[in-house]
Design a protein around this motif. Structure first.
Motif, PDB file in Angstrom:
ATOM      1  N   ASP A 181       0.832  -1.209   0.000  1.00 22.64           N
ATOM      2  CA  ASP A 181       0.000   0.000   0.000  1.00 22.64           C
ATOM      3  C   ASP A 181       0.862   1.254   0.000  1.00 22.64           C
ATOM      4  OD1 ASP A 181      -2.759   1.332   0.555  1.00 22.64           O
ATOM      5  OD2 ASP A 181      -1.430   2.144   2.100  1.00 22.64           O
ATOM      6  N   ALA A 182       1.919   1.267   0.801  1.00 23.74           N
ATOM      7  CA  ALA A 182       2.801   2.439   0.870  1.00 23.74           C
ATOM      8  C   ALA A 182       3.460   2.716  -0.471  1.00 23.74           C
ATOM      9  CB  ALA A 182       3.864   2.230   1.942  1.00 23.74           C
ATOM     10  N   LEU A 183       3.750   1.660  -1.219  1.00 24.79           N
ATOM     11  CA  LEU A 183       4.400   1.806  -2.525  1.00 24.79           C
ATOM     12  C   LEU A 183       3.395   2.030  -3.656  1.00 24.79           C
ATOM     13  CD1 LEU A 183       7.140  -0.976  -2.311  1.00 24.79           C
ATOM     14  CD2 LEU A 183       7.437   1.482  -2.022  1.00 24.79           C
ATOM     15  N   GLY A 184       2.095   2.001  -3.339  1.00 25.96           N
ATOM     16  CA  GLY A 184       1.088   2.163  -4.377  1.00 25.96           C
ATOM     17  C   GLY A 184       0.954   0.949  -5.264  1.00 25.96           C
ATOM     18  N   MET A 185       1.348  -0.218  -4.761  1.00 27.73           N
ATOM     19  CA  MET A 185       1.271  -1.463  -5.525  1.00 27.73           C
ATOM     20  C   MET A 185      -0.118  -2.079  -5.396  1.00 27.73           C
ATOM     21  SD  MET A 185       4.839  -3.357  -4.454  1.00 27.73           S
ATOM     22  CE  MET A 185       4.265  -4.912  -5.172  1.00 27.73           C
ATOM     23  N   PRO A 186      -0.643  -2.677  -6.448  1.00 30.85           N
ATOM     24  CA  PRO A 186      -1.879  -3.452  -6.328  1.00 30.85           C
ATOM     25  C   PRO A 186      -1.649  -4.621  -5.368  1.00 30.85           C
ATOM     26  CG  PRO A 186      -1.332  -3.061  -8.640  1.00 30.85           C
ATOM     27  CD  PRO A 186      -0.132  -2.655  -7.840  1.00 30.85           C
ATOM     28  N   LEU A 187      -2.674  -4.961  -4.624  1.00 33.85           N
ATOM     29  CA  LEU A 187      -2.548  -6.078  -3.698  1.00 33.85           C
ATOM     30  C   LEU A 187      -2.195  -7.373  -4.438  1.00 33.85           C
ATOM     31  CD1 LEU A 187      -2.786  -6.973  -0.743  1.00 33.85           C
ATOM     32  CD2 LEU A 187      -5.219  -7.418  -1.151  1.00 33.85           C
ATOM     33  N   ASP A 188      -2.613  -7.489  -5.688  1.00 33.54           N
ATOM     34  CA  ASP A 188      -2.299  -8.694  -6.464  1.00 33.54           C
ATOM     35  C   ASP A 188      -0.800  -8.893  -6.652  1.00 33.54           C
ATOM     36  OD1 ASP A 188      -4.923  -9.428  -6.758  1.00 33.54           O
ATOM     37  OD2 ASP A 188      -5.158  -8.535  -8.742  1.00 33.54           O
ATOM     38  N   ASP A 189      -0.020  -7.825  -6.458  1.00 34.00           N
ATOM     39  CA  ASP A 189       1.431  -7.916  -6.633  1.00 34.00           C
ATOM     40  C   ASP A 189       2.180  -8.070  -5.315  1.00 34.00           C
ATOM     41  OD1 ASP A 189       1.225  -7.682  -9.383  1.00 34.00           O
ATOM     42  OD2 ASP A 189       1.440  -5.503  -9.369  1.00 34.00           O
ATOM     43  N   PHE A 190       1.461  -8.200  -4.199  1.00 33.75           N
ATOM     44  CA  PHE A 190       2.171  -8.138  -2.916  1.00 33.75           C
ATOM     45  C   PHE A 190       3.048  -9.354  -2.649  1.00 33.75           C
ATOM     46  CE2 PHE A 190      -0.221 -11.291  -0.865  1.00 33.75           C
ATOM     47  CZ  PHE A 190      -0.176 -11.231   0.524  1.00 33.75           C
ATOM     48  N   GLN A 191       2.840 -10.441  -3.389  1.00 31.23           N
ATOM     49  CA  GLN A 191       3.723 -11.589  -3.222  1.00 31.23           C
ATOM     50  C   GLN A 191       5.101 -11.351  -3.818  1.00 31.23           C
ATOM     51  OE1 GLN A 191       3.047 -13.760  -1.210  1.00 31.23           O
ATOM     52  NE2 GLN A 191       0.946 -14.489  -1.279  1.00 31.23           N
ATOM     53  N   ARG A 192       5.287 -10.233  -4.501  1.00 34.75           N
ATOM     54  CA  ARG A 192       6.625  -9.871  -4.978  1.00 34.75           C
ATOM     55  C   ARG A 192       7.503  -9.334  -3.842  1.00 34.75           C
ATOM     56  NH1 ARG A 192       5.829  -6.960 -10.905  1.00 34.75           N
ATOM     57  NH2 ARG A 192       4.347  -8.481 -11.761  1.00 34.75           N
ATOM     58  N   ILE A 193       6.872  -9.105  -2.694  1.00 31.16           N
ATOM     59  CA  ILE A 193       7.571  -8.592  -1.511  1.00 31.16           C
ATOM     60  C   ILE A 193       7.824  -9.751  -0.555  1.00 31.16           C
ATOM     61  CG2 ILE A 193       7.387  -7.054   0.494  1.00 31.16           C
ATOM     62  CD1 ILE A 193       5.436  -5.346  -1.205  1.00 31.16           C
ATOM     63  N   SER A 194       8.973  -9.735   0.094  1.00 31.89           N
ATOM     64  CA  SER A 194       9.269 -10.751   1.089  1.00 31.89           C
ATOM     65  C   SER A 194       9.950 -10.103   2.290  1.00 31.89           C
ATOM     66  CB  SER A 194      10.183 -11.831   0.489  1.00 31.89           C
ATOM     67  OG  SER A 194      10.348 -12.904   1.381  1.00 31.89           O
ATOM     68  N   VAL A 195       9.484 -10.455   3.467  1.00 33.21           N
ATOM     69  CA  VAL A 195      10.103  -9.927   4.694  1.00 33.21           C
ATOM     70  C   VAL A 195      10.471 -11.099   5.597  1.00 33.21           C
ATOM     71  CG1 VAL A 195       9.039  -7.642   4.658  1.00 33.21           C
ATOM     72  CG2 VAL A 195       7.803  -9.523   5.698  1.00 33.21           C
ATOM     73  N   ALA A 196      11.683 -11.095   6.080  1.00 32.38           N
ATOM     74  CA  ALA A 196      12.186 -12.211   6.879  1.00 32.38           C
ATOM     75  C   ALA A 196      11.662 -12.172   8.303  1.00 32.38           C
ATOM     76  CB  ALA A 196      13.713 -12.171   6.899  1.00 32.38           C
ATOM     77  N   PRO A 197      11.520 -13.337   8.932  1.00 31.76           N
ATOM     78  CA  PRO A 197      11.197 -13.354  10.362  1.00 31.76           C
ATOM     79  C   PRO A 197      12.251 -12.576  11.147  1.00 31.76           C
ATOM     80  CG  PRO A 197      10.984 -15.546   9.415  1.00 31.76           C
ATOM     81  CD  PRO A 197      11.635 -14.695   8.371  1.00 31.76           C
ATOM     82  N   GLY A 198      11.799 -11.757  12.075  1.00 36.21           N
ATOM     83  CA  GLY A 198      12.720 -10.987  12.902  1.00 36.21           C
ATOM     84  C   GLY A 198      13.319  -9.780  12.218  1.00 36.21           C
ATOM     85  N   SER A 199      12.827  -9.440  11.025  1.00 37.04           N
ATOM     86  CA  SER A 199      13.383  -8.288  10.295  1.00 37.04           C
ATOM     87  C   SER A 199      12.565  -7.035  10.544  1.00 37.04           C
ATOM     88  CB  SER A 199      13.401  -8.567   8.790  1.00 37.04           C
ATOM     89  OG  SER A 199      12.079  -8.592   8.263  1.00 37.04           O
ATOM     90  N   PHE A 200      13.194  -5.870  10.292  1.00 42.11           N
ATOM     91  CA  PHE A 200      12.440  -4.623  10.379  1.00 42.11           C
ATOM     92  C   PHE A 200      12.450  -3.901   9.039  1.00 42.11           C
ATOM     93  CE2 PHE A 200      16.705  -3.183  11.806  1.00 42.11           C
ATOM     94  CZ  PHE A 200      16.900  -2.052  11.009  1.00 42.11           C
ATOM     95  N   THR A 201      11.362  -3.161   8.813  1.00 42.71           N
ATOM     96  CA  THR A 201      11.160  -2.367   7.611  1.00 42.71           C
ATOM     97  C   THR A 201      10.802  -0.960   8.044  1.00 42.71           C
ATOM     98  OG1 THR A 201      10.449  -4.247   6.263  1.00 42.71           O
ATOM     99  CG2 THR A 201       9.652  -2.065   5.597  1.00 42.71           C
ATOM    100  N   VAL A 202      11.332   0.040   7.356  1.00 41.50           N
ATOM    101  CA  VAL A 202      11.114   1.438   7.744  1.00 41.50           C
ATOM    102  C   VAL A 202      10.401   2.185   6.627  1.00 41.50           C
ATOM    103  CG1 VAL A 202      12.197   3.583   8.535  1.00 41.50           C
ATOM    104  CG2 VAL A 202      13.236   1.361   9.120  1.00 41.50           C
TER     105      VAL A 202
END
Length: 234
Positions: A181-202
């Motif tokens: 949502d912050a990047l203006g991406m369609p939800l259908d594309d959200f699997q292109r994003i990956s976040v690791a367990p224990g990681s932080f995003t800013v």
């Protein structure tokens, strides 16, 4: 100048077992997950937070307690909007097994159309999580304005503007939906994003549009998983 830090819970027993934990009770962090999380939290670009909000599930509660011992947070609270997706009948099943389900392709390619049997849809989960982030950002902006006005009334000549940070502790798919949502991406594309367990995003909300300044940062790097950025439903 609000900034949101999204912290995914540390490596859990379900992560190591390859299980889709969902909202199943009793899923806790592993010893490795706790150790890696402590190392990662030392890398945070900020140590003072206006609030620390977390999913009420055990693995996020444990993660938030560890974070609270590392940072200074004015308040700590559990928030239902940050809870994991309700995977319904998929809860507790192995990811390998779920890969054979007909719905799996929809989850990966048309996430906005995916509704888990007996649970909620990805779109519903994304809406509640994104709505909470927007509420927090609005609250932080109000606090910043009030602080600035108070400084002006008192004649404080402190240079620079007030800056408020919040940390939100949640789950992989929830964080991915917020990032999309912050990047203006369609939800259908959200699997292109990956976040690791224990990681932080800013995500920096100080300008007219959100700016992703860091994503899936971990001290352990790729040692936390076999794929860059960690895992998720893939």
């Amino acid at each position: 100048m609000p900034v949101i830090v999204l912290l995914r819970h540390g490596v859990s027993s379900a992560n190591t077992a390859g299980i889709l934990a969902g909202r199943a009770p009793g899923v806790s962090l592993t010893d490795q997950g706790v150790s890696a999380l402590r190392n990662t939290l030392r890398m945070l670009p900020q140590q003072r937070f206006s609030r620390l909000l977390h999913s009420p599930l055990l693995r996020c509660e444990q993660t938030a307690l560890i974070a609270a011992s590392t940072i200074a947070a004015d308040s700590v609270a559990a928030v239902d909007d940050l809870i994991e997706l309700d995977y319904g009948e998929w809860t507790g099943r192995s990811l390998k097994e779920l890969g054979g389900e007909e719905l799996w392709k929809t989850v990966l390619e048309r996430a906005s159309q995916a509704h888990f049997p007996g649970g909620e849809s990805i779109a519903e989960a994304a809406d509640r999580a994104v709505s909470r982030v927007r509420t927090v950002v609005d609250e932080l902006r109000t606090e910043e304005r009030n602080e600035e006005e108070q400084r002006n009334r008192s004649g404080d000549d402190h240079e620079g503007k007030a800056s408020r940070w919040a940390m939100l502790v949640s789950h992989g798919d929830i964080i991915k939906a917020i990032i999309a949502d912050a990047l203006g991406m369609p939800l259908d594309d959200f699997q292109r994003i990956s976040v690791a367990p224990g990681s932080f995003t800013v995500i920096d909300f100080s300008g007219p549009q959100p700016v992703l300044t860091a994503m899936s940062v971990t001290a352990a790097g790729l040692s936390e998983g076999s794929t860059p950025g960690g895992g998720g439903l893939r």
